[in-house]
Every structure is written in structure tokens, then in C-alpha cells.
Design an enzyme around this catalytic site. Sequence first.
Site, PDB file in Angstrom:
ATOM      1  N   CYS A 110     129.783 151.298 -13.945  1.00 22.32           N
ATOM      2  CA  CYS A 110     130.248 150.720 -12.664  1.00 22.32           C
ATOM      3  C   CYS A 110     130.187 151.708 -11.501  1.00 22.32           C
ATOM      4  CB  CYS A 110     131.665 150.186 -12.810  1.00 22.32           C
ATOM      5  SG  CYS A 110     131.797 148.893 -14.040  1.00 22.32           S
ATOM      6  N   HIS A 249     135.263 149.692  -5.830  1.00 19.61           N
ATOM      7  CA  HIS A 249     134.689 148.958  -6.966  1.00 19.61           C
ATOM      8  C   HIS A 249     135.551 147.727  -7.238  1.00 19.61           C
ATOM      9  CE1 HIS A 249     133.010 147.787 -10.683  1.00 19.61           C
ATOM     10  NE2 HIS A 249     133.994 148.239 -11.429  1.00 19.61           N
ATOM     11  N   ASN A 279     133.736 141.153 -11.675  1.00 22.90           N
ATOM     12  CA  ASN A 279     133.297 142.549 -11.730  1.00 22.90           C
ATOM     13  C   ASN A 279     131.795 142.570 -12.037  1.00 22.90           C
ATOM     14  OD1 ASN A 279     132.747 145.195 -12.358  1.00 22.90           O
ATOM     15  ND2 ASN A 279     134.525 145.482 -13.680  1.00 22.90           N
TER      16      ASN A 279
HETATM   17  O1  UT7 Z   1     134.619 148.110 -14.189  1.00 24.31           O
HETATM   18  C1  UT7 Z   1     134.887 149.139 -15.079  1.00 24.31           C
HETATM   19  C2  UT7 Z   1     136.296 149.472 -15.001  1.00 24.31           C
HETATM   20  N1  UT7 Z   1     137.095 148.398 -15.499  1.00 24.31           N
HETATM   21  C3  UT7 Z   1     138.301 148.210 -15.014  1.00 24.31           C
HETATM   22  O2  UT7 Z   1     138.679 148.889 -14.089  1.00 24.31           O
HETATM   23  C4  UT7 Z   1     139.217 147.215 -15.686  1.00 24.31           C
HETATM   24  C5  UT7 Z   1     140.588 147.829 -15.836  1.00 24.31           C
HETATM   25  N2  UT7 Z   1     141.540 147.030 -16.570  1.00 24.31           N
HETATM   26  C6  UT7 Z   1     142.057 145.860 -16.107  1.00 24.31           C
HETATM   27  O3  UT7 Z   1     141.638 145.365 -15.085  1.00 24.31           O
HETATM   28  C7  UT7 Z   1     143.189 145.220 -16.861  1.00 24.31           C
HETATM   29  O4  UT7 Z   1     143.731 146.152 -17.756  1.00 24.31           O
HETATM   30  C8  UT7 Z   1     142.785 143.930 -17.630  1.00 24.31           C
HETATM   31  C9  UT7 Z   1     142.480 142.817 -16.647  1.00 24.31           C
HETATM   32  C10 UT7 Z   1     141.563 144.206 -18.489  1.00 24.31           C
HETATM   33  C11 UT7 Z   1     143.931 143.475 -18.525  1.00 24.31           C
HETATM   34  O5  UT7 Z   1     145.102 143.279 -17.729  1.00 24.31           O
HETATM   35  P1  UT7 Z   1     146.501 143.885 -18.203  1.00 24.31           P
HETATM   36  O6  UT7 Z   1     147.512 143.457 -17.247  1.00 24.31           O
HETATM   37  O7  UT7 Z   1     146.275 145.375 -18.353  1.00 24.31           O
HETATM   38  O8  UT7 Z   1     146.737 143.176 -19.568  1.00 24.31           O
HETATM   39  P2  UT7 Z   1     146.925 143.831 -21.024  1.00 24.31           P
HETATM   40  O9  UT7 Z   1     145.636 144.340 -21.544  1.00 24.31           O
HETATM   41  O10 UT7 Z   1     148.113 144.748 -21.013  1.00 24.31           O
HETATM   42  O11 UT7 Z   1     147.337 142.545 -21.841  1.00 24.31           O
HETATM   43  C12 UT7 Z   1     148.578 141.850 -21.593  1.00 24.31           C
HETATM   44  C13 UT7 Z   1     148.592 140.608 -22.464  1.00 24.31           C
HETATM   45  C14 UT7 Z   1     148.219 140.899 -23.917  1.00 24.31           C
HETATM   46  O12 UT7 Z   1     148.992 140.049 -24.737  1.00 24.31           O
HETATM   47  P3  UT7 Z   1     150.338 140.605 -25.469  1.00 24.31           P
HETATM   48  O13 UT7 Z   1     149.861 141.726 -26.337  1.00 24.31           O
HETATM   49  O14 UT7 Z   1     151.226 141.051 -24.370  1.00 24.31           O
HETATM   50  O15 UT7 Z   1     150.820 139.407 -26.206  1.00 24.31           O
HETATM   51  C15 UT7 Z   1     146.777 140.479 -23.998  1.00 24.31           C
HETATM   52  O16 UT7 Z   1     146.394 140.085 -25.311  1.00 24.31           O
HETATM   53  O17 UT7 Z   1     147.610 139.682 -21.980  1.00 24.31           O
HETATM   54  C16 UT7 Z   1     146.763 139.293 -23.075  1.00 24.31           C
HETATM   55  N3  UT7 Z   1     145.446 139.001 -22.522  1.00 24.31           N
HETATM   56  C17 UT7 Z   1     145.123 137.792 -22.054  1.00 24.31           C
HETATM   57  N4  UT7 Z   1     145.822 136.637 -21.979  1.00 24.31           N
HETATM   58  C18 UT7 Z   1     145.204 135.582 -21.435  1.00 24.31           C
HETATM   59  C19 UT7 Z   1     144.388 139.842 -22.363  1.00 24.31           C
HETATM   60  N5  UT7 Z   1     143.367 139.172 -21.793  1.00 24.31           N
HETATM   61  C20 UT7 Z   1     143.789 137.908 -21.595  1.00 24.31           C
HETATM   62  C21 UT7 Z   1     143.207 136.750 -21.045  1.00 24.31           C
HETATM   63  N6  UT7 Z   1     143.952 135.611 -20.976  1.00 24.31           N
HETATM   64  N7  UT7 Z   1     141.935 136.730 -20.552  1.00 24.31           N
END
Ligand code: UT7
Length: 334
Positions: A110, A249, A279
Site C-alpha cells: 500500500c 492512504h 482500500n
Molecule cells: O492497507 C494496508 C494497511 N491496512 C490497514 O491499515 C488495515 C488496518 N486494520 C483495520 O483497519 C482494522 O483493524 C480492521 C477493519 C481490519 C478490523 O477492525 P477492528 O476494529 O480492529 O476489529 P477487530 O479485528 O478487533 O475485530 C473485532 C470483532 C472480532 O470479533 P470478536 O473477536 O470481538 O468476537 C472480529 O471477528 O469484529 C469481528 N470482525 C467482523 N465482524 C463483522 C472482523 N471482521 C468483521 C466483519 N464483519 N467484516
Amino acid sequence: MYAKISGLGAALPSNKILNEDISSMLETSDHWISTRTGIKSRYFSKEGESTGDLAYFAAKEALSDNDLDNIDLLVLATSTPDRLCPATAPKVAARLNLNHIAAFDINAACSGFIYALQMAKMGIESGTYRSALVIGADTYSTITNPNDRTTYPLFGDGAGAILLNASEHENDLIDITLGSDGEFEDLITIENGGSESKLKGIKNILPNYFSMSGKEVFLKAIDKMKVSVESILSKNNILKDEVDFLIPHQANMRIINTLKDTIGFKNVVTSISLDEYGNTSAASIPLAMTKSLLNNEIDENTLGVMTAFGGGITWGSALVRSPSIGIKVGIKYL
Ligand code: UT7
């Protein structure tokens, strides 16, 4: 010589996918995706809309009829090339009737567009090249797993291009800083399929999908972009209040807002395109800039910062001056 921005273009594939389309196939919801990321839709490629195709159409949007005569360098930032070998850049150049020029790919995920910009800036400032096309293009829909809700909803396909010309007086790429830390290669990766897995004796592991440790990447992205932006400002004796616009980004709206808060950017115009495009990896910065210029959000001849973070891990920032109104700017929806 300085590098002057002379044209901007972008291209999106034909298949627009709404959050509702994703939630009909995966255990997710429009509410989760839009509140956690800011993404409402993205575009996915179909046959005939590869990374190289999108790169070509973005370049065409950035070019006027007589620009081709001087272009002697094409740098394509991508981590989803049309083929693993050869690079996609020569094919894009040939399609533009630039069959003779220097053309190569850069993979810094990215952050790739900022890396590519630095290569072109150095080439122009050294007097080696008169005019360069810098393209960021990716089709992550070809590498994300349709059954993985932690990656599939986040990415979209697209391309963005900037035409740079050598100029004695107009300096639009004031400074660029780049960084990487390969200790964290596992955070954003396609683990199998490269030489490493072949040497380990792992053969034919298909399908071979992209994976990301979202939470860790979230924190690292803010930290690395903050330090990178602050260091380029202080190196150039620029106060944060003197920055007119920010092109970050486009991965997550919460990353962008936290980044602005921690740096203390209060009144900067911020380019946002992730709501519509998701993204788009290396394409995200030129796509966002093209959209902002078309919407007249960025005034001409003002000071801005581009900043990116991606797999590698890699990061980078560019201190830029916005181009004059009247240059070629366009977006093509295939
Ligand atoms: O471009 C390269 C660089 N990439 C980035 O900069 C991306 C950076 N990361 C992010 O943007 C975020 O971390 C994400 C969008 C990927 C995830 O968001 P988050 O707020 O960090 O969520 P999390 O990974 O802590 O997950 C929270 C909960 C989890 O469930 P439990 O364990 O709390 O029950 C996940 O399993 O959300 C769940 N989850 C989802 N639920 C519904 C993860 N993805 C999804 C989804 N829909 N698509």
C-alpha cells in the site's frame, strides 16, 4: 530540475459492490463495515480489467495528446501484477505506444505509490528523465478470500496515475521520505507461492490468499505514518498549521481520524475516497487526489502531505504542492 505534476488520472473497474452485496455472502453487515472502516462500496474487476488494464486506463486519463513525446520513464506500483513474471509496467508502456522507454514495477504494497514517486522524482531531478508516468494499480479482489470477512470487505480494485514533467522553476514534489521494517513481514502477507515456500518443499498450495493481522496493522499504521509525517515537516521547517491538505492512504476512516488528531492537523482538507472505493492499496493515494481535484476540494498551488503504510512493512510520506487548475484530470469508470 524539479518534478512538476502535469496530469492526474484514475480508473475503476465495472463491478460496483455495495456492503449489502458482501453481507449477503459473508457473516458481516453494512453497519459493521461502515462504522468500523468508513467503507460503503468498492469496485471489483472482471475479465479484461486486470491491474495492467486499469493502469493503462488511469494513465490515459492523465495524458493529453502531446504528452507521450517526452515520456521516458514509467513506474508502476503494484502488489497484484498481471503475472508474477514479467513485470506489468512494460506491457502498460507498450499499450501506450511507449515501447522503448524504461518501465518497471515496484512492490511496496500500500506504500508503493510513494515509493514509485520517489524513483521518478530522483530520475527527473538528476536530469536523467524528462517526463515520467507514475502509476499505482491493484486488484486485491484477485487475492482476497471471498470467505474471509477480515479482508474481503475491506479492499477494492482501481488505479491512479500522475504525469510528472521536468521543470526549472515549478517544484511540486518538494520532499519524500520512505521507510521499512521487514521484521514484520507476517503482518500483511501472501505466505505461500514464493521462493521461500518452494525451498521449504511446499508445492501447489492453492488457493493462496492474502492475510492481514488487522488490529496490529491498525496501530502500526498510525504510529509509522505519524512519525513519517512529522519528520518530513520538521526536516523542511514546515509547521503543521502551514499544511493545507492531507492525502492519506485509504484503509480505514478511524486510522485517518486518529492520525490527524495525534499529529494535531485541525483544518487540513483531507482527501477521502475509501467510502466509495475501499482500500485500493497502491492506487489509493492517486485515486484520492484525483477525486479531490475533480471535486475542487484542493486549491491550486497549496501545500500538502501524502502519507501511506503497507505490507513489508513499509511506509512513506511526500511533501507536495498542488498542481495548477487546467492540467488534465479525469476518472474513467469502465
Ligand atoms: O492497507 C494496508 C494497511 N491496512 C490497514 O491499515 C488495515 C488496518 N486494520 C483495520 O483497519 C482494522 O483493524 C480492521 C477493519 C481490519 C478490523 O477492525 P477492528 O476494529 O480492529 O476489529 P477487530 O479485528 O478487533 O475485530 C473485532 C470483532 C472480532 O470479533 P470478536 O473477536 O470481538 O468476537 C472480529 O471477528 O469484529 C469481528 N470482525 C467482523 N465482524 C463483522 C472482523 N471482521 C468483521 C466483519 N464483519 N467484516
